[in-house]
Design a protein around this motif. Structure first.
Motif, PDB file in Angstrom:
ATOM      1  N   SER A   1     -12.591-231.180  78.298  1.00  0.00           N
ATOM      2  CA  SER A   1     -11.306-231.553  77.458  1.00  0.00           C
ATOM      3  C   SER A   1     -10.242-231.058  78.142  1.00  0.00           C
ATOM      4  CB  SER A   1     -11.420-231.053  75.904  1.00  0.00           C
ATOM      5  OG  SER A   1     -11.277-229.627  75.995  1.00  0.00           O
ATOM      6  N   SER A   2     -10.428-230.437  79.403  1.00  0.00           N
ATOM      7  CA  SER A   2      -9.256-229.872  80.215  1.00  0.00           C
ATOM      8  C   SER A   2      -9.483-230.309  81.598  1.00  0.00           C
ATOM      9  CB  SER A   2      -9.448-228.472  80.044  1.00  0.00           C
ATOM     10  OG  SER A   2      -8.665-227.681  81.030  1.00  0.00           O
ATOM     11  N   MET A   3      -8.343-230.974  82.070  1.00  0.00           N
ATOM     12  CA  MET A   3      -8.404-231.467  83.538  1.00  0.00           C
ATOM     13  C   MET A   3      -8.280-230.111  84.378  1.00  0.00           C
ATOM     14  SD  MET A   3      -6.225-234.979  83.267  1.00  0.00           S
ATOM     15  CE  MET A   3      -6.816-236.130  82.251  1.00  0.00           C
ATOM     16  N   GLU A   4      -7.885-229.215  84.067  1.00  0.00           N
ATOM     17  CA  GLU A   4      -7.698-228.090  84.969  1.00  0.00           C
ATOM     18  C   GLU A   4      -9.124-227.457  85.106  1.00  0.00           C
ATOM     19  OE1 GLU A   4      -5.703-223.452  85.100  1.00  0.00           O
ATOM     20  OE2 GLU A   4      -5.458-224.694  83.201  1.00  0.00           O
ATOM     21  N   SER A   5      -9.920-227.214  83.956  1.00  0.00           N
ATOM     22  CA  SER A   5     -11.339-226.806  84.121  1.00  0.00           C
ATOM     23  C   SER A   5     -12.282-227.758  84.728  1.00  0.00           C
ATOM     24  CB  SER A   5     -11.842-226.762  82.504  1.00  0.00           C
ATOM     25  OG  SER A   5     -13.114-226.479  82.680  1.00  0.00           O
ATOM     26  N   ILE A   6     -11.947-228.985  84.826  1.00  0.00           N
ATOM     27  CA  ILE A   6     -12.807-230.043  85.594  1.00  0.00           C
ATOM     28  C   ILE A   6     -12.424-229.921  87.163  1.00  0.00           C
ATOM     29  CG2 ILE A   6     -12.886-232.416  85.993  1.00  0.00           C
ATOM     30  CD1 ILE A   6     -12.239-233.036  83.124  1.00  0.00           C
ATOM     31  N   ARG A   7     -11.296-229.780  87.321  1.00  0.00           N
ATOM     32  CA  ARG A   7     -10.817-229.526  88.838  1.00  0.00           C
ATOM     33  C   ARG A   7     -11.320-228.384  89.386  1.00  0.00           C
ATOM     34  NH1 ARG A   7      -7.162-233.422  90.530  1.00  0.00           N
ATOM     35  NH2 ARG A   7      -6.273-234.540  88.724  1.00  0.00           N
ATOM     36  N   VAL A   8     -11.256-227.323  88.579  1.00  0.00           N
ATOM     37  CA  VAL A   8     -11.783-225.787  89.195  1.00  0.00           C
ATOM     38  C   VAL A   8     -13.283-225.919  89.115  1.00  0.00           C
ATOM     39  CG1 VAL A   8     -12.353-223.463  88.300  1.00  0.00           C
ATOM     40  CG2 VAL A   8     -10.000-224.367  88.024  1.00  0.00           C
ATOM     41  N   PHE A   9     -13.978-226.666  88.441  1.00  0.00           N
ATOM     42  CA  PHE A   9     -15.569-227.040  88.536  1.00  0.00           C
ATOM     43  C   PHE A   9     -15.720-227.700  89.651  1.00  0.00           C
ATOM     44  CE2 PHE A   9     -19.269-229.650  87.615  1.00  0.00           C
ATOM     45  CZ  PHE A   9     -20.072-228.701  87.295  1.00  0.00           C
ATOM     46  N   ALA A  10     -15.124-228.959  89.711  1.00  0.00           N
ATOM     47  CA  ALA A  10     -15.500-229.584  90.922  1.00  0.00           C
ATOM     48  C   ALA A  10     -15.053-228.982  92.340  1.00  0.00           C
ATOM     49  CB  ALA A  10     -14.674-230.970  90.839  1.00  0.00           C
ATOM     50  N   ASP A  11     -14.032-228.226  92.551  1.00  0.00           N
ATOM     51  CA  ASP A  11     -13.818-227.565  93.553  1.00  0.00           C
ATOM     52  C   ASP A  11     -14.626-226.521  93.931  1.00  0.00           C
ATOM     53  OD1 ASP A  11     -11.791-226.828  95.690  1.00  0.00           O
ATOM     54  OD2 ASP A  11     -11.961-225.018  94.571  1.00  0.00           O
ATOM     55  N   ASP A  12     -15.495-225.945  93.009  1.00  0.00           N
ATOM     56  CA  ASP A  12     -16.383-225.034  93.097  1.00  0.00           C
ATOM     57  C   ASP A  12     -17.604-225.679  93.521  1.00  0.00           C
ATOM     58  OD1 ASP A  12     -18.159-222.348  92.993  1.00  0.00           O
ATOM     59  OD2 ASP A  12     -18.879-223.346  91.142  1.00  0.00           O
ATOM     60  N   ILE A  13     -18.138-226.841  93.051  1.00  0.00           N
ATOM     61  CA  ILE A  13     -19.219-227.634  93.456  1.00  0.00           C
ATOM     62  C   ILE A  13     -19.133-227.901  94.797  1.00  0.00           C
ATOM     63  CG2 ILE A  13     -20.794-229.648  92.875  1.00  0.00           C
ATOM     64  CD1 ILE A  13     -21.131-227.489  90.815  1.00  0.00           C
ATOM     65  N   ASN A  14     -18.062-228.569  94.930  1.00  0.00           N
ATOM     66  CA  ASN A  14     -17.800-229.040  96.622  1.00  0.00           C
ATOM     67  C   ASN A  14     -17.912-228.108  97.382  1.00  0.00           C
ATOM     68  OD1 ASN A  14     -17.368-232.051  96.043  1.00  0.00           O
ATOM     69  ND2 ASN A  14     -15.508-231.469  95.286  1.00  0.00           N
ATOM     70  N   LYS A  15     -17.503-226.710  97.112  1.00  0.00           N
ATOM     71  CA  LYS A  15     -17.525-225.797  98.024  1.00  0.00           C
ATOM     72  C   LYS A  15     -18.872-225.038  98.302  1.00  0.00           C
ATOM     73  CE  LYS A  15     -12.735-224.402  97.800  1.00  0.00           C
ATOM     74  NZ  LYS A  15     -11.681-223.540  97.296  1.00  0.00           N
ATOM     75  N   THR A  16     -19.708-224.930  97.283  1.00  0.00           N
ATOM     76  CA  THR A  16     -20.900-224.341  97.107  1.00  0.00           C
ATOM     77  C   THR A  16     -22.268-225.086  97.148  1.00  0.00           C
ATOM     78  OG1 THR A  16     -21.038-224.412  94.675  1.00  0.00           O
ATOM     79  CG2 THR A  16     -19.837-222.394  95.581  1.00  0.00           C
ATOM     80  N   GLU A  17     -22.115-226.439  96.771  1.00  0.00           N
ATOM     81  CA  GLU A  17     -23.299-227.295  96.916  1.00  0.00           C
ATOM     82  C   GLU A  17     -23.251-228.162  98.227  1.00  0.00           C
ATOM     83  OE1 GLU A  17     -25.925-227.061  95.143  1.00  0.00           O
ATOM     84  OE2 GLU A  17     -24.807-225.427  93.790  1.00  0.00           O
ATOM     85  N   SER A  18     -24.365-228.498  99.060  1.00  0.00           N
ATOM     86  CA  SER A  18     -24.446-229.055 100.077  1.00  0.00           C
ATOM     87  C   SER A  18     -24.706-230.588 100.027  1.00  0.00           C
ATOM     88  CB  SER A  18     -25.642-228.471 101.113  1.00  0.00           C
ATOM     89  OG  SER A  18     -26.794-228.316 100.531  1.00  0.00           O
ATOM     90  N   LYS A  19     -25.184-230.728  98.571  1.00  0.00           N
ATOM     91  CA  LYS A  19     -25.583-232.276  98.451  1.00  0.00           C
ATOM     92  C   LYS A  19     -25.644-232.191  97.010  1.00  0.00           C
ATOM     93  CE  LYS A  19     -30.032-233.274  98.950  1.00  0.00           C
ATOM     94  NZ  LYS A  19     -31.312-233.397  99.470  1.00  0.00           N
TER      95      LYS A  19
ATOM     96  N   GLU B   1      -4.149-243.167  86.794  1.00  0.00           N
ATOM     97  CA  GLU B   1      -2.950-242.698  86.388  1.00  0.00           C
ATOM     98  C   GLU B   1      -2.736-241.621  85.469  1.00  0.00           C
ATOM     99  OE1 GLU B   1       1.403-244.200  84.382  1.00  0.00           O
ATOM    100  OE2 GLU B   1      -0.182-245.691  85.158  1.00  0.00           O
ATOM    101  N   TYR B   2      -3.775-241.826  84.458  1.00  0.00           N
ATOM    102  CA  TYR B   2      -3.573-240.546  83.338  1.00  0.00           C
ATOM    103  C   TYR B   2      -4.089-239.243  84.086  1.00  0.00           C
ATOM    104  CZ  TYR B   2      -2.438-243.504  79.536  1.00  0.00           C
ATOM    105  OH  TYR B   2      -1.775-244.331  78.440  1.00  0.00           O
ATOM    106  N   THR B   3      -5.243-239.408  85.060  1.00  0.00           N
ATOM    107  CA  THR B   3      -5.814-238.298  85.495  1.00  0.00           C
ATOM    108  C   THR B   3      -5.080-237.614  86.790  1.00  0.00           C
ATOM    109  OG1 THR B   3      -7.261-239.390  86.775  1.00  0.00           O
ATOM    110  CG2 THR B   3      -8.009-238.872  84.738  1.00  0.00           C
ATOM    111  N   GLY B   4      -4.204-238.289  87.078  1.00  0.00           N
ATOM    112  CA  GLY B   4      -3.337-237.956  88.254  1.00  0.00           C
ATOM    113  C   GLY B   4      -4.034-238.383  89.764  1.00  0.00           C
ATOM    114  N   LEU B   5      -5.021-239.069  89.499  1.00  0.00           N
ATOM    115  CA  LEU B   5      -5.767-239.456  90.683  1.00  0.00           C
ATOM    116  C   LEU B   5      -4.902-240.711  91.627  1.00  0.00           C
ATOM    117  CD1 LEU B   5      -9.541-239.553  89.711  1.00  0.00           C
ATOM    118  CD2 LEU B   5      -8.288-237.809  91.435  1.00  0.00           C
ATOM    119  N   LYS B   6      -4.005-241.428  90.759  1.00  0.00           N
ATOM    120  CA  LYS B   6      -3.501-242.629  91.394  1.00  0.00           C
ATOM    121  C   LYS B   6      -2.519-242.152  92.538  1.00  0.00           C
ATOM    122  CE  LYS B   6      -0.975-246.798  90.362  1.00  0.00           C
ATOM    123  NZ  LYS B   6      -0.592-247.549  89.096  1.00  0.00           N
ATOM    124  N   GLN B   7      -1.798-241.164  92.272  1.00  0.00           N
ATOM    125  CA  GLN B   7      -0.575-240.469  93.107  1.00  0.00           C
ATOM    126  C   GLN B   7      -1.528-240.135  94.348  1.00  0.00           C
ATOM    127  OE1 GLN B   7       1.530-237.578  91.228  1.00  0.00           O
ATOM    128  NE2 GLN B   7       2.881-237.024  93.274  1.00  0.00           N
TER     129      GLN B   7
END
Length: 340
Positions: free
Chosen positions: A83-101, A305-311
């Motif tokens: 329910s928080s896009m900030e939480s989603i971005r923090v989580f995804a950033d962590d996964i992308n940095k720590t997981e190789s696959k 657009e709503y998630t900021g990915l379009k920009q």
């Protein structure tokens, strides 16, 4: 003598001999219900399992349960609030940095027929969590998933996406501010799940990544805790409440309910199968609205657009443009947030 082929589904359960050794599986909403059942199953199959939970106390308890019941120590839990896009971005950033696959992403989390409320970003809760949250998460993890191909994205929808249960996309009022009912909001979000999976499959053609959606059937979990509890319920809300109380004793256990998403994640015969809808561990027909490619693309554009990915997408295209000129915008669409 030729070796006998393993039958994927036996007695409604996915064959435990189909292993996932060496693969990484991420499951949203894995602290309870079907998500937890899926985590245990994947642990037994030898996968590295990443569980997510909004509440880390419950998440850690669930992880301990998954480790004990699966016999695998290769299971971790991370905090994620859809329910928080900030939480989603923090989580995804962590996964992308720590997981190789990331071989399999199972979009399992969700909320159902909750009282009218909004996500931290101001979206209707079921729209924001069930659809927008997973839309953003999936897109932020997409490069890692592509890098891991052949890989799979599995999105849990519901039978509530069918038209006979009133499912529709309210294009002029996606947040249902004009006429909110718990049933309408839930059905809309579940239709969005199927449309998202469909459009995603088209955008991933040629990448080795598949995208499929499913409905698990009626499952005994705490997801239904709000059903039949609303003040001033509509006729459909009353019907859902009565059906919930009268039929719940015959519903599937979380383990039984998880079988179709497990099937979509591990079945050898689904290698390369994409853009399909499943129930009872078999491909089946989705609703007519869920087959609308124009709906799927329109929803994708709005969601970007709503998630900021379009920009971000347009800025990347502009950077990559040979002449550095303006990037043409997609046709404007007049819009006139645990388990499923």
């Amino acid at each position: 003598m030729a070796e006998a082929k393993i039958k994927t589904v036996q007695g409604g359960m996915v064959n435990e001999n189909i292993k996932m050794t060496g693969k990484t599986v991420l499951i949203t909403g894995a602290n309870t219900g079907m998500g937890l059942a899926t985590a245990i199953d994947m642990g037994k199959r030898g996968a590295r399992v990443i569980m997510t939970s909004r509440n880390m106390d419950r998440g850690n308890e669930a992880k301990d349960t998954a480790v004990k019941e699966s016999g695998s120590e290769n299971i971790i839990v991370k905090q994620l609030d859809l329910s928080s896009m900030e939480s989603i971005r923090v989580f995804a950033d962590d996964i992308n940095k720590t997981e190789s696959k990331l071989d399999v992403l199972i979009n399992n989390a969700g909320v159902m027929m909750c009282p009218q409320s909004k996500t931290k970003d101001g979206f209707e809760m079921q729209f924001g969590v069930n659809h927008l949250g997973h839309f953003l998460l999936t897109n932020l993890l997409l490069d890692l998933i592509k890098k891991s191909a052949p890989s799979r994205i599995v999105t849990v929808s519901s039978a509530a996406h069918y038209k006979y249960l009133g499912a529709a996309i309210h294009w002029d009022d996606l947040n249902l501010e004009k006429n909110y009912t718990p049933t309408t909001a839930y059905a809309q979000s579940k239709l969005m799940n199927v449309l998202f999976s469909r459009e995603l499959s088209k955008r991933l053609e040629g990448t080795g990544v598949t995208s499929n959606s499913l409905e698990p059937g009626a499952v005994k979990t705490d997801l239904q805790r709000h059903v039949g509890t609303h003040e001033n319920p509509t006729f459909m809300d009353r019907i859902m409440g009565w059906a919930n109380s009268l039929t719940r004793r015959w519903w599937r256990t979380p383990e039984q309910g998880a079988q179709t998403q497990i099937y979509c994640a591990v079945a050898p015969e689904l290698e390369g199968v994409t853009g399909k809808f499943f129930a009872n561990c078999k491909q089946t027909g989705e609703s007519n609205d869920a087959k609308r490619d124009d709906f799927a693309k329109r929803l994708w554009d709005i969601s970007e657009e709503y998630t900021g990915l379009k920009q971000k997408s347009e800025e990347q295209q502009k950077t990559e443009s040979p002449n550095g000129g303006e990037v043409p915008k997609a046709d404007d669409c007049e819009v006139a947030q645990k388990e499923t």
